[in-house]
Design a protein around this motif. Structure first.
Motif: not given
Length: 391
Positions: A196-201, A224-227, A279-288, A293-296
């Motif tokens: 799963n993906g999780l945007v930290l907002a 929303y961009y990160v999501a 479920k595993a979680s791909l956690i991404v902060a919203c302040d990056l 996409l290539s990094t992810l």
């Protein structure tokens, strides 16, 4: 008068544990010494990729005259010895299923001597000399996933054929080691937790002075961009937020509100596991704002499911970067354990657990924005790259 049934406990998603682990197989139907030999062959083949564990018990007659280790003999509850190339714990206490799962949480696969213990799934050996013994264990055969024929057994026993669940169960000869190994390799691939993906907002952006998740670095709010980036890589994507924020989130995006409150990103990670513990979680902060996409994709492609987490090495302090990280389900109980010891820092957790650390291809993608000064710097970078995007 109609009375509603009283519920003592709230509904809670439970991880798919067996007695010892999520992935466990009891080998049953032959002598203990042969079970151990088969387990050793499987472990030898898998141990370079997976953390393997073997569970067995001593026969009571073997232990009848055995002495306890010295300190346990003196009354100690436990002793620990660092043998340099391995570590030995001795316990003078009983362990229940909950405690055993904690001890073996780090394992990817657990093989069990089915003559002593039951497990979630079973490998059944058809051996004429153990036919009657196997008959007595039919109640333990809850999920037969592999059948092996010993040299003295031309066919599966009739009482095993009566199990409706074995219709599509593979049947190999006991000496077909390569097929047995391939079976377990396939099972381990099937068991890889969905991502799963999780945007930290859910942060309050106190240093910035306004909500960082709503900044439009790329012609849309950053959360929303990160999501949208994560939707390219993950099964389901959630925006993690506080309960008071939820009504402000675009209804086209799924939200996951914090259930571990006032813990910052740590609470968001725990909340994700509480909702879906398998479920595993791909956690991404919203302040990056420079994340791409290539990094992810690089992070996902180099994900190490045997580790607790997979993270990039921060170019700023060379520690694992906690806020763009894949957290595996096995990290959940470890994170709870850290919390019970007063630790709620994701970075400190990563530094003290088994974390796969990757080199970042483009260090700028990990640059975060916490202050107005950071804002000005990144805005200049993005305007240079895409003049019409940043606002």
């Amino acid at each position: 008068m109609i009375s509603k049934e009283h519920k003592k406990h709230s509904d809670l998603a439970k991880p798919s544990y067996g007695k010892f682990n999520r992935n466990e197989w009891a080998i049953v139907g032959m002598q203990c010494s042969n079970i151990k030999l088969l387990a050793d062959k499987i472990i030898t083949a898998l141990s370079s990729q997976y953390k393997c564990t073997y569970v067995d018990a001593k026969h009571s007659m073997e232990n009848e005259n055995a002495l306890l280790p010295p300190h346990l003999e003196s009354g100690a509850m436990a002793s620990y010895v660092d043998h340099i190339n391995y570590h030995q714990f001795n316990f003078n206490k009983e362990y229940n299923d909950f405690q055993l799962r904690q001890l073996l949480n780090d394992a990817d696969i657990v093989l069990v001597n089915g003559n002593h213990f039951q497990a979630k799934s079973q490998v059944v050996v058809i051996d004429e000399t153990k036919k009657e013994s196997l008959k007595k264990r039919t109640e333990q055969l809850t999920n037969i996933e592999l059948i092996l024929l010993a040299d003295n057994a031309p066919d599966v026993f009739d009482f095993i054929k009566d199990f409706p669940s074995i219709k599509n169960t593979p049947v190999y000869k006991l000496d077909e080691t390569s097929k047995i190994i391939d079976f377990f390799k396939a099972k381990m691939q099937e068991s890889i937790p969905l991502l799963n993906g999780l945007v930290l907002a859910g942060g309050r952006s106190k240093r910035m002075g306004f909500d960082k998740g709503t900044i439009q670095w790329h012609a849309k709010e950053q959360q929303y961009y990160v999501a949208d980036l994560l939707k390219e890589l993950c099964e389901t994507v959630f925006i993690s937020c506080r309960s008071d924020q939820q009504k402000e989130i675009d209804t086209n995006y799924s939200t996951l509100t914090d259930t571990f409150i006032d813990l910052g990103p740590y609470g968001a990670i725990l909340s994700a596991f509480r909702a879906q513990p398998d479920k595993a979680s791909l956690i991404v902060a919203c302040d990056l704002p420079l994340l791409d996409l290539s990094t992810l994709q690089h992070l996902k492609e180099h994900r190490n499911i045997s580790s607790m987490a997979t993270a990039f090495e921060s170019p700023y302090n060379h520690f694992p970067e906690p806020l763009i990280t894949i957290w595996e389900p096995k990290s959940y109980p470890v994170l709870l354990s850290f919390l019970s010891q007063g630790i709620n820092c994701p970075g400190k957790a990563l530094r003290n657990m088994d974390t796969a650390v990757l080199k970042i291809q483009n260090p700028e993608t990990l640059m975060n924005v916490n202050t107005p000064e950071d804002f000005e710097k990144v805005q200049h970078i993005i305007q240079t790259m895409h003049p019409h995007h940043a606002k």
